[in-house]
Design a protein around this motif. Structure first.
Motif, short mmCIF file in Angstrom:
data_model
loop_
_atom_site.label_atom_id
_atom_site.label_comp_id
_atom_site.label_asym_id
_atom_site.label_seq_id
_atom_site.Cartn_x
_atom_site.Cartn_y
_atom_site.Cartn_z
N UNK A 1 -44.09 0.28 74.34
CA UNK A 1 -43.85 1.03 73.12
C UNK A 1 -42.41 1.50 73.13
N UNK A 2 -41.79 1.41 71.96
CA UNK A 2 -40.37 1.77 71.87
C UNK A 2 -40.14 2.60 70.63
N UNK A 3 -39.13 3.43 70.71
CA UNK A 3 -38.67 4.19 69.55
C UNK A 3 -37.21 3.82 69.35
N UNK A 4 -36.86 3.48 68.10
CA UNK A 4 -35.49 3.16 67.78
C UNK A 4 -35.00 4.19 66.77
N UNK A 5 -33.78 4.63 66.96
CA UNK A 5 -33.26 5.66 66.07
C UNK A 5 -31.77 5.43 65.83
N UNK A 6 -31.33 5.94 64.70
CA UNK A 6 -29.90 5.93 64.41
C UNK A 6 -29.21 6.99 65.26
N UNK A 7 -27.90 6.92 65.32
CA UNK A 7 -27.11 7.96 65.97
C UNK A 7 -26.97 9.15 65.03
N UNK A 8 -25.84 9.81 65.11
CA UNK A 8 -25.57 10.98 64.26
C UNK A 8 -25.22 10.53 62.85
N UNK A 9 -25.62 11.35 61.89
CA UNK A 9 -25.31 11.09 60.49
C UNK A 9 -24.36 12.14 59.96
N UNK A 10 -23.45 11.70 59.10
CA UNK A 10 -22.61 12.62 58.36
C UNK A 10 -22.93 12.43 56.88
N UNK A 11 -22.52 13.38 56.07
CA UNK A 11 -22.72 13.31 54.62
C UNK A 11 -21.36 13.34 53.96
N UNK A 12 -20.98 12.22 53.36
CA UNK A 12 -19.66 12.11 52.73
C UNK A 12 -18.56 12.42 53.75
#
Length: 184
Positions: A1-12
């Protein structure tokens, strides 16, 4: 079982925080752009593990360029042509020219790229392969011009429409894990 996720997000381009008041409400974005469009944007724009920047402008640009212009317009112009000029029917054929084989070979190459990248969770690259295939298909439509073939070579028109229709179907299946509702 694996979980994949994005890194940090910015807004504009700015850090997302309550104090800045730039928190993104996913329900608002989904209501404005659609769930499939949001999924497409997230998968296409930011590879898993990398940081990403969110902007409404970026969603609109990506969805318009890829899904509306490249994919949607291809479907609309070919399928409406088939409905109008072929009684909503296409006929199977294997009477392919060298140009047809070139497009078939591009499909095979792009499908292999798609599959390999998907298996390695590089979904952004898988999507890029689909969009490159659709761009090649749009160029093929322009050079083959089925609307002109209708006037002087009906049999060739049928071959062209058969090939394009099959690529549309296969591209739609490839897009299904990314935009399931729209693909249906």
């Amino acid at each position: 079982k694996k979980i994949f996720a994005h890194g940090w997000w910015t807004n504009e381009g700015e850090k997302i925080s309550k104090s800045l008041g730039n928190i993104i409400d996913p329900y608002e974005i989904i209501n404005e752009y659609g769930l499939d469009q949001m999924r497409y944007f997230l998968f296409r724009e930011v590879p898993f593990g990398n940081d990403g920047d969110f902007s409404k402008n970026a969603i609109a640009n990506r969805v318009n360029a890829d899904l509306s212009n490249n994919y949607g317009n291809l479907i609309q112009r070919i399928l409406s042509f088939i409905v109008k000029n072929c009684e909503s029917k296409i006929e199977a054929t294997d009477n392919f020219t060298n140009e047809d084989h070139d497009l078939i070979n591009k499909f095979i190459t792009k499908f292999e790229e798609y599959k390999n990248n998907f298996e390695n969770f590089q979904i952004d690259k898988s999507i890029k392969s689909i969009m490159e295939l659709l761009s090649d298909t749009n160029a093929y439509v322009d050079t083959q011009a089925p609307w002109s073939l209708k006037k002087n070579n009906i049999n060739r028109m049928k071959v062209v429409l058969f090939l394009i229709s099959n690529i549309i179907i296969k591209s739609t299946i490839m897009l299904y894990p990314i935009i399931p509702s729209s693909s249906k």
